[in-house]
Write a protein that holds these residues in place. Structure first.
Motif, PDB file in Angstrom:
ATOM      1  N   UNK A 117       0.866  -1.188   0.000  1.00  0.00           N
ATOM      2  CA  UNK A 117       0.000   0.000   0.000  1.00  0.00           C
ATOM      3  C   UNK A 117       0.895   1.228   0.000  1.00  0.00           C
ATOM      4  N   UNK A 118       1.148   1.759  -1.191  1.00  0.00           N
ATOM      5  CA  UNK A 118       2.151   2.817  -1.328  1.00  0.00           C
ATOM      6  C   UNK A 118       1.749   4.075  -0.558  1.00  0.00           C
ATOM      7  N   UNK A 119       0.540   4.568  -0.811  1.00  0.00           N
ATOM      8  CA  UNK A 119       0.194   5.853  -0.189  1.00  0.00           C
ATOM      9  C   UNK A 119      -0.059   5.692   1.315  1.00  0.00           C
ATOM     10  N   UNK A 120      -1.011   4.840   1.737  1.00  0.00           N
ATOM     11  CA  UNK A 120      -1.282   4.815   3.184  1.00  0.00           C
ATOM     12  C   UNK A 120      -0.151   4.264   4.039  1.00  0.00           C
ATOM     13  N   UNK A 249       0.460  15.509  -0.332  1.00  0.00           N
ATOM     14  CA  UNK A 249      -0.617  15.334   0.640  1.00  0.00           C
ATOM     15  C   UNK A 249      -0.265  14.234   1.648  1.00  0.00           C
ATOM     16  N   UNK A 250       0.307  13.126   1.155  1.00  0.00           N
ATOM     17  CA  UNK A 250       0.637  12.007   2.041  1.00  0.00           C
ATOM     18  C   UNK A 250       1.718  12.429   3.040  1.00  0.00           C
ATOM     19  N   UNK A 251       2.690  13.200   2.564  1.00  0.00           N
ATOM     20  CA  UNK A 251       3.769  13.642   3.470  1.00  0.00           C
ATOM     21  C   UNK A 251       3.185  14.589   4.534  1.00  0.00           C
ATOM     22  N   UNK A 252       2.245  15.436   4.102  1.00  0.00           N
ATOM     23  CA  UNK A 252       1.588  16.344   5.061  1.00  0.00           C
ATOM     24  C   UNK A 252       0.856  15.523   6.136  1.00  0.00           C
ATOM     25  N   UNK A 253       0.144  14.494   5.700  1.00  0.00           N
ATOM     26  CA  UNK A 253      -0.612  13.672   6.664  1.00  0.00           C
ATOM     27  C   UNK A 253       0.324  12.948   7.628  1.00  0.00           C
ATOM     28  N   UNK A 254       1.465  12.492   7.099  1.00  0.00           N
ATOM     29  CA  UNK A 254       2.434  11.817   7.974  1.00  0.00           C
ATOM     30  C   UNK A 254       2.916  12.768   9.069  1.00  0.00           C
ATOM     31  N   UNK A 255       3.238  14.010   8.643  1.00  0.00           N
ATOM     32  CA  UNK A 255       3.730  14.984   9.639  1.00  0.00           C
ATOM     33  C   UNK A 255       2.669  15.248  10.691  1.00  0.00           C
TER      34      UNK A 255
END
Ligand code: HEM
Length: 511
Positions: A117-120, A249-255
């Motif tokens: 699952x690349x993004x999540x 967006x994914x990097x923002x969510x990780x932070x």
């Protein structure tokens, strides 16, 4: 620095990448056995993807598609679909109790991986969200650690927390019955917040609870098939971030989620620095981090993601309890009779009553079957080629054990739509137990089965018993009964807001 590329260049780039992706796509070896029965509408390259695009409740669609294929095709209990074009596009959907036992339980060594699952997982979770972790050494490490913290005997030490939160829930139901759904969310969240961080939220608008819910909603939407092109064409992962908005967006969510986990851990660190000994999983992790070999982010994710794993799921099932009672008051009367007989009006139920409350236990099981919190389960993946009832199951397949369908398997649950806890008692109960380990698959399967189930079962038991002791639940007078099919989409599904009549039970009120 923003870079503007002409659209034609971008389009050409995308076409080239797609063409390359297709050219490099691994070709499947030919096997003597055919693939399992599949819906006829398959399109070259993307298979059955369009059948599932835009559907609201994937678990219901999978079930309906499977049933529509006819008795002969349904005999094996499994269905094949090709979803997308990624490395795990071959998809096996498991629909019956027998196929679940034969594949997931008996051959658990083959069926315990997760699809890539690349993004999540790789971006939002930086590969540290346990529930999406591949079947590898990190997963084994995490599983071992969680076992030490959540096994049955240790789970019993969390009972005082669950007992207290159930009493707080009863008080909120009494004071403000209209917002029962919020009170249920607070109950489930506070149980896990205390186990993980020795922290309690005052109300459901607590920043940690809101942020957790935001985070779960985001990553679980990203995990749905078809959510991002990169899931089907992993080669797109090589494109730079400035032309890949999903990456940003994914990097923002990780932070964001790391910030939240850090804040929660900060509370534990402060207490420890002040010489307090907060009884919680995070303190144990911090004190033993080196011996477990966990890096800092893994420590944060291990505790932080317990909240999402344990809170929304328990909320979903408890909300379904109220929904079921607005629809069928008979089972609630029986529940109240049992609690009145065993506990009586002078005290509230406790865990010491559990052996004498078989009907309450049966309600917990029936909720897991009737409206599972994770209805399409968390996808597993197949690590080797396999064969079942004459069909070839390709290595790397995503395996969706459709808990919704399994709980409606006519051989074991002939009246699947009816909410009927008594099916788990007596001879019928024994028959169900011989078909499925726990009588339902709400906690998942074999080696990946939910490690928090001992905590979760206790939460359900005390909350159902407490509500049965204190409250009448039913539909609002002069209003249509709530729609029992109106549920949210996403990984964890729960009843959309509805109204219920909640009043103090007569026996308790008279004391
Ligand atoms: C009624 C409440 C709950 C339900 C319905 C539930 C359901 C599930 C399901 C369906 C899975 C996936 C299993 C699979 O892939 O086969 C899972 C995994 C997991 N659950 Fe739960 N869960 C609940 C409560 C909890 C609690 C209270 C905790 C922790 C305190 C927890 C922690 C986890 C973790 C860490 C995983 C990942 C396991 C893995 O990937 O190996 N859950 N749960």
């Amino acid at each position: 620095m923003a870079v503007d590329l002409p659209l034609s260049t971008l389009a050409l780039g995308a076409v080239l990448i797609l063409a390359l992706g297709l050219a490099l796509r691994p070709r499947r070896a030919r096997f003597a056995a055919p693939l399992p029965p599949a819906p006829k509408t398959s399109i070259p390259l993307i298979g059955h993807t369009l059948m599932m695009s835009g559907v609201r409740w994937a678990w219901v669609s999978f079930y309906e598609i499977w049933k529509s294929m006819g008795e002969e095709a349904c005999r094996s209990g499994i269905m094949y679909m090709r979803l997308g074009n990624g490395p795990n596009a071959d998809t096996i959907i498991v629909n019956t109790c027998k196929a679940t036992q034969d594949l997931l339980e008996k051959k658990s060594g083959l069926y315990s991986d997760r699809p890539r699952m690349i993004v999540p997982q790789e971006y939002i979770s930086n590969n540290r969200r346990m529930v999406l972790t591949r079947y590898n050494d990190r997963w084994r490490q995490l599983r071992k650690f969680l076992h030490t913290q959540l096994h049955d005997k240790l789970a019993s030490t969390y009972e005082p927390v669950q007992d207290l939160e159930a009493k707080a829930l009863a008080l909120s139901f009494l004071e403000d019955p209209e917002h029962f759904a919020d009170h249920i969310q607070l109950f489930s969240s506070n149980v896990i917040l205390q186990i993980a961080y020795a922290r309690r939220a005052r109300d459901v608008n607590d920043k940690a609870i809101r942020m957790m819910i935001y985070s779960i909603e985001n990553w679980s939407l990203e995990a749905l098939p078809g959510a991002r092109l990169v899931a089907d064409f992993p080669i797109l992962d090589y494109l730079p971030a400035f032309i890949s908005p999903w990456k940003k967006n994914a990097i923002r969510l990780h932070k964001l989620e790391l910030e939240l986990f850090n804040t929660l851990t900060g509370g534990v660190r402060r207490k420890m620095a002040a010489g307090e000994l907060p009884e919680c999983l995070m303190r144990h992790l911090l004190e033993n981090q080196k011996s477990y070999g966990f890096d800092d982010e893994l420590v944060q994710y291990t505790a932080g993601t317990l909240f999402e794993a344990g809170s929304d799921t328990t909320t979903s099932l408890t909300t379904s309890l109220v929904l079921a009672a607005t629809n069928n008051n008979e089972f609630w009367k029986k529940a109240k009779e049992e609690v009145d007989r065993v506990v009586g009006p002078d005290r509230m139920p406790t865990f010491a009553d559990s052996d004498d409350l078989p009907y309450i236990v049966a309600i917990g099981k029936e909720l897991q079957r009737w409206r599972p919190a994770v209805p399409a389960a968390v996808p597993h993946a197949l690590t080797e080629d396999d064969e079942y009832m004459g069909f070839h199951l390709p290595k790397g397949s995503t395996v969706i054990c459709n808990t919704w369908a399994i709980g409606r398997d006519k051989v074991v649950f002939p009246d699947g739509e009816t909410f009927r806890p008594e099916r788990y008692l007596g001879e019928e109960g024994k028959k169900i137990a011989s078909a499925l380990n726990k009588g339902h698959t709400g906690f998942g399967f074999a080696r990946r089965i939910c490690p928090g189930l001992h905590v979760a079962e206790r939460s359900l038991l005390i909350v159902i018993a407490t509500l049965a002791w204190g409250f009448e639940l039913g539909p609002k007078a002069n209003e249509p009964r709530p729609d029992v099919f109106n549920f949210s989409e996403g990984f964890v599904s729960r009843a959309n807001p509805f109204r219920a009549e909640i009043t103090l039970a007569m026996l308790v009120a008279l004391v």
